[in-house]
Scaffold this motif. Sequence first.
Motif, PDB file in Angstrom:
ATOM      1  N   CYS A   1      -8.554   4.667  -0.695  1.00  0.00           N
ATOM      2  CA  CYS A   1      -9.918   4.215  -0.424  1.00  0.00           C
ATOM      3  C   CYS A   1     -10.002   3.717   1.014  1.00  0.00           C
ATOM      4  N   THR A   2     -11.093   4.027   1.671  1.00  0.00           N
ATOM      5  CA  THR A   2     -11.335   3.546   3.032  1.00  0.00           C
ATOM      6  C   THR A   2     -12.689   2.858   3.087  1.00  0.00           C
ATOM      7  N   ALA A   3     -12.827   1.959   4.019  1.00  0.00           N
ATOM      8  CA  ALA A   3     -14.092   1.253   4.232  1.00  0.00           C
ATOM      9  C   ALA A   3     -14.198   0.891   5.701  1.00  0.00           C
TER      10      ALA A   3
ATOM     11  N   ALA B   1     -12.044  -4.607   5.546  1.00  0.00           N
ATOM     12  CA  ALA B   1     -12.843  -4.189   6.694  1.00  0.00           C
ATOM     13  C   ALA B   1     -13.812  -5.289   7.122  1.00  0.00           C
ATOM     14  N   LEU B   2     -14.442  -5.951   6.155  1.00  0.00           N
ATOM     15  CA  LEU B   2     -15.376  -7.025   6.494  1.00  0.00           C
ATOM     16  C   LEU B   2     -14.660  -8.200   7.154  1.00  0.00           C
ATOM     17  N   ALA B   3     -13.470  -8.526   6.670  1.00  0.00           N
ATOM     18  CA  ALA B   3     -12.726  -9.642   7.259  1.00  0.00           C
ATOM     19  C   ALA B   3     -12.357  -9.341   8.709  1.00  0.00           C
ATOM     20  N   ALA B   4     -11.904  -8.116   8.971  1.00  0.00           N
ATOM     21  CA  ALA B   4     -11.533  -7.751  10.345  1.00  0.00           C
ATOM     22  C   ALA B   4     -12.759  -7.714  11.252  1.00  0.00           C
ATOM     23  N   ALA B   5     -13.876  -7.146  10.769  1.00  0.00           N
ATOM     24  CA  ALA B   5     -15.089  -7.077  11.585  1.00  0.00           C
ATOM     25  C   ALA B   5     -15.641  -8.468  11.878  1.00  0.00           C
ATOM     26  N   ARG B   6     -15.507  -9.366  10.916  1.00  0.00           N
ATOM     27  CA  ARG B   6     -15.982 -10.740  11.146  1.00  0.00           C
ATOM     28  C   ARG B   6     -15.227 -11.386  12.303  1.00  0.00           C
TER      29      ARG B   6
ATOM     30  N   ASP C   1     -15.764  -2.028  15.753  1.00  0.00           N
ATOM     31  CA  ASP C   1     -15.860  -1.894  14.302  1.00  0.00           C
ATOM     32  C   ASP C   1     -14.448  -1.904  13.738  1.00  0.00           C
ATOM     33  N   ALA C   2     -14.370  -2.015  12.430  1.00  0.00           N
ATOM     34  CA  ALA C   2     -13.063  -2.104  11.763  1.00  0.00           C
ATOM     35  C   ALA C   2     -13.067  -1.181  10.555  1.00  0.00           C
ATOM     36  N   VAL C   3     -11.988  -0.410  10.415  1.00  0.00           N
ATOM     37  CA  VAL C   3     -11.830   0.508   9.283  1.00  0.00           C
ATOM     38  C   VAL C   3     -10.502   0.187   8.607  1.00  0.00           C
ATOM     39  N   ALA C   4     -10.529   0.035   7.298  1.00  0.00           N
ATOM     40  CA  ALA C   4      -9.331  -0.307   6.527  1.00  0.00           C
ATOM     41  C   ALA C   4      -9.071   0.761   5.485  1.00  0.00           C
ATOM     42  N   ARG C   5      -7.805   1.123   5.331  1.00  0.00           N
ATOM     43  CA  ARG C   5      -7.388   2.100   4.313  1.00  0.00           C
ATOM     44  C   ARG C   5      -6.460   1.405   3.325  1.00  0.00           C
ATOM     45  N   VAL C   6      -6.729   1.636   2.051  1.00  0.00           N
ATOM     46  CA  VAL C   6      -5.922   1.070   0.975  1.00  0.00           C
ATOM     47  C   VAL C   6      -5.445   2.214   0.098  1.00  0.00           C
ATOM     48  N   GLU C   7      -4.161   2.227  -0.209  1.00  0.00           N
ATOM     49  CA  GLU C   7      -3.596   3.222  -1.116  1.00  0.00           C
ATOM     50  C   GLU C   7      -2.874   2.496  -2.245  1.00  0.00           C
ATOM     51  N   ALA C   8      -3.133   2.947  -3.466  1.00  0.00           N
ATOM     52  CA  ALA C   8      -2.508   2.356  -4.647  1.00  0.00           C
ATOM     53  C   ALA C   8      -2.077   3.479  -5.579  1.00  0.00           C
ATOM     54  N   VAL C   9      -1.015   3.252  -6.317  1.00  0.00           N
ATOM     55  CA  VAL C   9      -0.454   4.264  -7.218  1.00  0.00           C
ATOM     56  C   VAL C   9      -0.847   3.923  -8.648  1.00  0.00           C
ATOM     57  N   ALA C  10      -1.524   4.876  -9.294  1.00  0.00           N
ATOM     58  CA  ALA C  10      -1.892   4.731 -10.700  1.00  0.00           C
ATOM     59  C   ALA C  10      -0.825   5.405 -11.556  1.00  0.00           C
ATOM     60  N   GLU C  11      -0.074   4.616 -12.297  1.00  0.00           N
ATOM     61  CA  GLU C  11       0.985   5.164 -13.144  1.00  0.00           C
ATOM     62  C   GLU C  11       0.385   5.874 -14.353  1.00  0.00           C
ATOM     63  N   ARG C  12       0.903   7.050 -14.634  1.00  0.00           N
ATOM     64  CA  ARG C  12       0.425   7.839 -15.766  1.00  0.00           C
ATOM     65  C   ARG C  12       1.459   7.831 -16.880  1.00  0.00           C
ATOM     66  N   HIS C  13       0.983   7.628 -18.095  1.00  0.00           N
ATOM     67  CA  HIS C  13       1.860   7.623 -19.257  1.00  0.00           C
ATOM     68  C   HIS C  13       1.811   8.929 -20.035  1.00  0.00           C
TER      69      HIS C  13
ATOM     70  N   VAL D   1       2.075  -4.973   4.895  1.00  0.00           N
ATOM     71  CA  VAL D   1       0.737  -4.443   5.157  1.00  0.00           C
ATOM     72  C   VAL D   1       0.188  -3.840   3.872  1.00  0.00           C
ATOM     73  N   ALA D   2      -0.933  -4.361   3.420  1.00  0.00           N
ATOM     74  CA  ALA D   2      -1.598  -3.835   2.224  1.00  0.00           C
ATOM     75  C   ALA D   2      -2.774  -2.945   2.582  1.00  0.00           C
ATOM     76  N   ALA D   3      -3.435  -3.212   3.715  1.00  0.00           N
ATOM     77  CA  ALA D   3      -4.578  -2.424   4.178  1.00  0.00           C
ATOM     78  C   ALA D   3      -4.290  -1.943   5.589  1.00  0.00           C
ATOM     79  N   GLY D   4      -4.159  -0.648   5.765  1.00  0.00           N
ATOM     80  CA  GLY D   4      -3.854  -0.096   7.077  1.00  0.00           C
ATOM     81  C   GLY D   4      -5.068  -0.127   7.993  1.00  0.00           C
ATOM     82  N   PRO D   5      -4.915  -0.550   9.255  1.00  0.00           N
ATOM     83  CA  PRO D   5      -6.023  -0.506  10.215  1.00  0.00           C
ATOM     84  C   PRO D   5      -6.299   0.937  10.624  1.00  0.00           C
TER      85      PRO D   5
END
Length: 501
Positions: free
Chosen positions: A374-376, A86-91, A351-363, A196-200
């Motif tokens: 997570c969004t920012a 988000a900071l990179a896009a807003a910059r 302004d810029a908003v970024a969404r990141v989704e990651a998968v936490a593998e469970r054992h 795409v790692a961070a969705g706009p």
Amino acid sequence: MRTAGRQQNTAARRNGVCQRRGGLSSASRFCRGPVRRRRGAGDGGQVMIFLLMVILFLSIVLIWKFDLHNAVHLKMRAQNAADAAALAAARWQGITLNLIGDLNIMQAAALSAADNDLAARIAEIQARLCFAGPIIGLLASQQAAKNNGIYVNPAFSERLAGHAGQTFAYPVDEEPYPDCWREYGEMLMSIASAGVAAGPDNTCLYNLNYSGDHPLLNMNFYDAIAGQLWCWFWIDPARYSFLRDYKDFTDWEPLPPPEEIRPENSEVFGLGLQTFPSLPGGEPMVAIMNTLRAQRSPGPQVISNEIVSAEARWFVYQPEKWSDWTIMKDSSFPVFPEKQVKPQYDYTGADAVARVEAVAERHMPGKADRTISCTAAAKPFGCLISAAGEKIRPDAYGLVLPAFHDVRLIPVDASSSPSGGAYDLQWREHIEIHLAPENGYPAHGIEVLDADCWYCQQLIAWENAAFRQTGIDWLSDTNNSNSCEIYSPGPGPGGGTRRGH
């Protein structure tokens, strides 16, 4: 005789039979050996079982702690990636706005020299920057997310690629500059191809961007149903009346039509600008541009007052986009009074908003993998200096001028991100398909809802009259309804808002 007795004693010891011979002490001594061996064998088996249970328990605890540590670590990494994106896009939004502002001054200088051709070419460069600048910001946001250890999200890449393909079909007669839609689509497609790692998340599509206060388009409404947060209805009299009087899906007001977006800005991280045929502000604006030009390029002030009547293509702020930042002063928003925004920064806009989704593998056996989202949000900040030396908002004069010098993270709910976000794919599917005016829930009720959709499940629960009556009964108790506060900064009960992050 002595040999026969020994044989009997040996047999007796094997069979565990005690023969009282020579008194109690000799009998005890006679029987102690074989009994002790049998007990020792039984205790050893119990200890083995106990050790196996302890090992199993410790293994479960270790696996659980490993999963927990993995989830917490991934959550922190995802949030850092979203913040950086988000900071990179807003910059880049701030950089682009400053470039367009400088070009406004250069265009004024060209018009003062009667070079209309140069002024027209400068205006076309500005039009291209309204698209190229935000797209560079999108590219920078992807690199920032990847640098923070977030991998490419195939679903995000597919969505951006699909949208890039749609841009080629946009009306040619509305192009901000020649061949705009082809270039714009190719830029988006290039980023989608790289991954795409961070969705706009505050993307505003020209043809499909829902907005407004309709409950069906408000994610808080679904949260209130899922958690039985009846205070959400109580703090707004209109919501409570709707809860009390609701009968079935035919009681809903029609969904608002998609918002019309000016095709002068990129849909991704748009700047909220428009063109104007004459110089806003008249001769006072000429004086301001002369001052700024002298600060950047010392020399004679060559901008004349004659440009006030000249036809040109000035880039100005859209009034509907750049306005007071009212949500930061709303009592329902969780901001402490001493943290109010300074007057020179009290504006909405880019302004810029970024969404990141990651998968936490469970054992842990029986546990499915967990998706962490997570969004920012971030925003470029800056100000202008008035003739009296006061700091004023960048949009105070209407015309875009170079004024932005910093970026900061802001609350997501204080940004231009639509409810749920443009890259919350399950939410977008719900409002675009399940809430379709002709084929979705507003027209046919719960019969057309998808039972696997979480938002649809909440609507199915909402249509249950007994469920709604539970909320009405709970709020009818004054002990419950009196605890519903719009916002309480300290500990204690309160309605509050669950999405003021």
